[in-house]
Design a protein around this motif. Structure first.
Motif, short mmCIF file in Angstrom:
data_model
loop_
_atom_site.label_atom_id
_atom_site.label_comp_id
_atom_site.label_asym_id
_atom_site.label_seq_id
_atom_site.Cartn_x
_atom_site.Cartn_y
_atom_site.Cartn_z
N SER A 87 -15.15 -17.04 -39.78
CA SER A 87 -15.10 -16.72 -38.35
C SER A 87 -15.83 -17.78 -37.55
N GLY A 88 -15.44 -17.91 -36.32
CA GLY A 88 -16.17 -18.79 -35.42
C GLY A 88 -17.48 -18.16 -34.97
N ARG A 89 -17.65 -16.89 -35.21
CA ARG A 89 -18.88 -16.21 -34.83
C ARG A 89 -19.84 -16.17 -36.01
N ALA A 90 -21.11 -15.96 -35.69
CA ALA A 90 -22.10 -15.77 -36.74
C ALA A 90 -21.93 -14.38 -37.34
N SER A 108 -19.28 -18.99 -41.71
CA SER A 108 -18.95 -19.45 -40.36
C SER A 108 -18.05 -20.67 -40.49
#
Lengths: 139, 638
Positions: A87-90, A108
């Motif tokens: 994911s692009g999120r943490a 990530s």
């Protein structure tokens, strides 16, 4: 290489074409063999069922249904498949959902590397990290 | 104002105390003359009566006649219960006395005999008139007509048919021999009809009493009791005629009838006096409203109490908008008068919606309205302000929600745009690193002096890029915490506590999802409080507790810092208070110097849901402080 000495087969799931192209290039350069791609949750489940890969790299935020749901369905179809969420999120942005997800690891996107993949799959027997993977990340 | 109030009181009292004196004097004169004639008739009419008969047939009717006259005078004074009732009361009194006036001559005897029956019809008419109202007008008319037909012309007809001319005068007063009573169909008709009329009139009166306001009931209760007693006696005497077994009590029945007829006007009188006292009290209460006006927003309750009408409502006219609002400022259309409600409109001010029973006292309503008008003008301004306040509140909630929506959009745009490109760039850099690593041995073989410099530069770029991504992610999280959207309040607060520079204990957080506006408000209250604790309070630890109540969610953040935070200074806590109040919540700060700071926020569920639902439009200005970097209460003394 996989357990049989052949390259680890991967299905790559992400809704961004650009990311899929780049990640395929990287994975290939690291010794993985990308056997299929999907751009949404239902496509991911279908591709995993059809292609029976060693590993599914699964984006969390997907059209249709999200990566957590897709992981659960893929795992129902094939308990032995390796699943790594990306994911692009943490990971903390998803709270406990990552810990409770039916996946082997979480990376990530900017952290994607042979080492991070190996770490994510550590303890997961079937698709071991490919032997040919170079130590690309010098940091 | 005082002038208006005293005129109101005087006006009400004038209405109650200004009788047409000549009319009252005429009634007394007629009544006195009739009394003299009655007494003479009894004394010289050839009657031979026992003391008991004298009391039952002479004294009681005499008293009853004067009681009716008194009622008539009171009714004239008060013009109540209607303009027409006083002649009826006077007629009842005269009929009662004329019974005694049936002296020597047969014509006067017949007049007395006729009056004895006619009084029943008059009484039924009075009952009906007391119970008057908008309901059942045809039934009321039919009842009155039936009452008179059954007691007046029918009796005349009966006298002619049965030859009552032959009845000796004295027998009119003497009790009949029970054994000689014979019952004909005529008797049944003449006994049953008045009884039925009385029963129906009583029923109507009871229904009116049941639905009347308290102020009217106050007077009507006594009348109701009198009507019940009198109707009971009518029913009994009616049964006595038809049921032979009851005829043995004929004498008792007749005596009871006389006693009831004598007492009934006293009940009427008591009712009228009590009603007048009630109205006087109400008028005084209403006048007191002028002397000590109720606090803003309480006029409706005060008037409801004064008029003893719990359902009374005030609505106010807003000239600028041309509409009506209730005391709380909510839109409230002017109701049409209808069953159950009457409307007294005060032009340019508003209206009083009240029990239609109060229409029985139009002068009282007018007098109270005169007082209310002045107070309502003032109250109307308050209602207008409250309406504007409600609009401002709603507008503020929309602005806050629009700000939140804008934050969510910016966070999404950052994630999907800049962050995604940076992530792609990081992976491309990683690919370049891989390629550089593969080419490094050949470079060395060529004897290139800077063979290691390129991979090192790439690694440095990758490291910087990773920091940039982390900072961008933190920035996006500050604008809107993705964890809140993805995992809910509980996970978001735990994440917040984990990332805080202070050791933070999450003592309680409810599971489940709530309205987005509420979750975000709670999150930012905690976030801002922890930021303040770390930056300005020199705290070494903090505790978060969020509790789910029936109506509100309670958020408490306590730290062990230096305290002394003042919400009135700086924009951090003020901004938090604004955010909380925009959701109709409250924020309380307890921060004694040296005793840490405790922030308590209470957020209602409903307002947050409504604000979230209302934010369907495009994102507006944020207008709220961010979760960090804006806490400037009480700089930390180092």
């Amino acid at each position: 290489m996989g357990a049989t000495g052949s390259p680890v087969t991967v299905v790559l799931v992400d809704d961004h074409d650009g990311f899929r192209r780049l990640a395929t290039r990287l994975l290939t350069s690291w010794g993985y063999r990308v056997v299929g791609e999907a751009a949404d949750g239902p496509g991911a489940v279908e591709a995993a069922r059809r292609l029976r890969p060693d590993l599914v790299l699964l984006d969390v935020q997907l059209p249709g249904f999200d990566g957590f749901t897709a992981a659960g369905r893929i795992r129902e179809d094939d308990a032995g498949v390796g699943i790594v969420l990306i994911s692009g999120r943490a990971s903390e942005d998803y709270g406990d959902r990552v810990v409770g997800a039916p996946a082997d690891g979480y990376i990530s996107k900017e952290e994607l590397s042979p080492q991070s993949l190996a770490a994510a799959l550590r303890g997961f027997g079937a698709p071991s990290a490919p032997a040919a993977a170079p130590a690309a990340d010098s940091r | 104002m005082l002038l208006r109030i005293s005129s109101l009181r005087d006006a009400v009292r004038r209405m109650d105390t200004a009788p047409p004196a000549h009319l009252a004097r005429a009634i007394v004169a007629v009544q006195s003359t009739t009394t003299v004639l009655a007494v003479v008739g009894v004394r010289y009419g050839g009657y031979r009566l026992t003391w008991g008969e004298t009391f039952t047939h002479c004294v009681l009717p005499l008293l009853a006649g004067w009681a009716y006259a008194w009622c008539a005078v009171v009714a004239i004074e008060r013009r109540r219960p209607s303009e027409a009732v006083w002649p009826l009361l006077l007629a009842a009194g005269l009929c009662t006395l004329m019974l005694l006036g049936g002296i020597r001559t047969r014509p006067t005897f017949l007049i007395g005999f006729f009056a004895d029956w006619l009084v029943m019809g008059v009484i039924a008419h009075i009952m009906t008139d007391f119970a008057r109202g908008d309901a059942y007008p045809r039934l009321r008319r039919a009842l009155v007509v039936t009452g008179y037909v059954a007691t007046g012309p029918s009796v005349v007809l009966w006298v002619v048919i049965v030859g009552a001319f032959d009845i000796p005068p004295r027998d009119l007063l003497a009790e009949s021999d029970v054994d000689t009573i014979t019952v004909s169909p005529d008797d049944i008709v003449f006994s049953v009809l008045p009884t039925l009329v009385s029963v129906v009139a009583l029923t109507m009166f009871f229904l009116r009493w049941w639905t009347a306001s308290r102020i009217l009931r106050r007077g009507w209760t006594a009348v109701l009791l009198g009507n019940i007693g009198l109707t009971g006696v009518y029913v009994y005497t009616g049964l006595m005629v038809m049921v032979p077994a009851l005829r043995s009590t004929y004498g008792t029945g007749i005596a009871a009838a006389r006693v009831s007829l004598a007492l009934w006007p006293l009940f009427l009188l008591a009712g009228m006096i009590r009603a007048r006292a009630g109205r006087s009290v109400a008028a005084d209460l209403a006048a007191d409203l002028g002397h000590a006006p109720p606090p803003p927003g309480h006029l409706q309750d005060a008037l409801a109490r004064a008029l003893r009408d719990p359902g009374l409502r005030l609505i106010y006219y807003r000239p600028a908008h041309g509409d009506y609002v209730d005391p709380d400022g909510r839109p409230s259309p002017l109701p049409e008068p209808g069953p159950g409600r009457s409307v007294t409109v005060l032009s340019e001010v508003g209206a009083i919606v009240h029990d239609p029973a109060l229409d029985e006292s139009p002068d009282l309503v007018r007098a109270v309205a005169a007082t209310a008008r002045l107070l309502m003008e003032n109250e109307r301004l308050h209602a207008e302000v409250r309406a504007q306040l409600a609009e401002v509140r709603a507008s503020r909630a929309r602005i806050v929600e629009a700000g939140l929506a804008a934050r969510r959009k910016i966070e999404r745009d950052l994630h999907d745009g800049a962050q995604q490109r940076l992530v792609t760039l990081a992976l491309m850099l990683r690919a370049a690193q891989s390629q550089a690593a593969r080419q490094r041995p050949e470079s060395r073989g060529d004897g290139h002096a800077d063979a290691d410099a390129f991979p090192a530069a790439l690694a440095e770029c990758a490291a910087e890029l990773k920091l940039a991504i982390a900072e961008l992610r933190e920035l996006a999280r500050g604008i809107h915490p993705a964890v809140l959207t993805e995992a809910g309040l509980s996970a978001a607060l735990v994440s917040l506590a984990d990332r805080s520079v202070l050791p933070v204990e999450v003592a309680a957080v409810p599971d489940g999802r709530f309205a987005p506006g509420l979750e975000e408000a709670v999150y930012f209250v905690v976030s801002e409080s922890l930021a303040n604790a770390a930056k300005h309070a020199c705290a070494t630890g903090a505790v978060i507790a969020v509790h789910r109540g029936e109506e509100t969610m309670t958020v408490e953040i306590a730290d062990d810092g230096v305290g002394g935070a003042d919400p009135c200074r700086g924009t951090g806590l003020r901004g938090l208070a604004d955010r909380v109040e925009a959701l109709d919540g409250t924020l309380t700060v307890h921060s004694m110097p040296g005793h840490g700071t405790r922030i308590l926020a209470e957020l209602p569920y409903g307002a947050a849901s409504a604000a979230s639902a209302a934010s369907a439009g495009p994102a507006g200005p944020a207008g709220l402080p961010g979760p960090s970097g804006s806490a400037e209460e009480q700089p930390c003394a180092s």
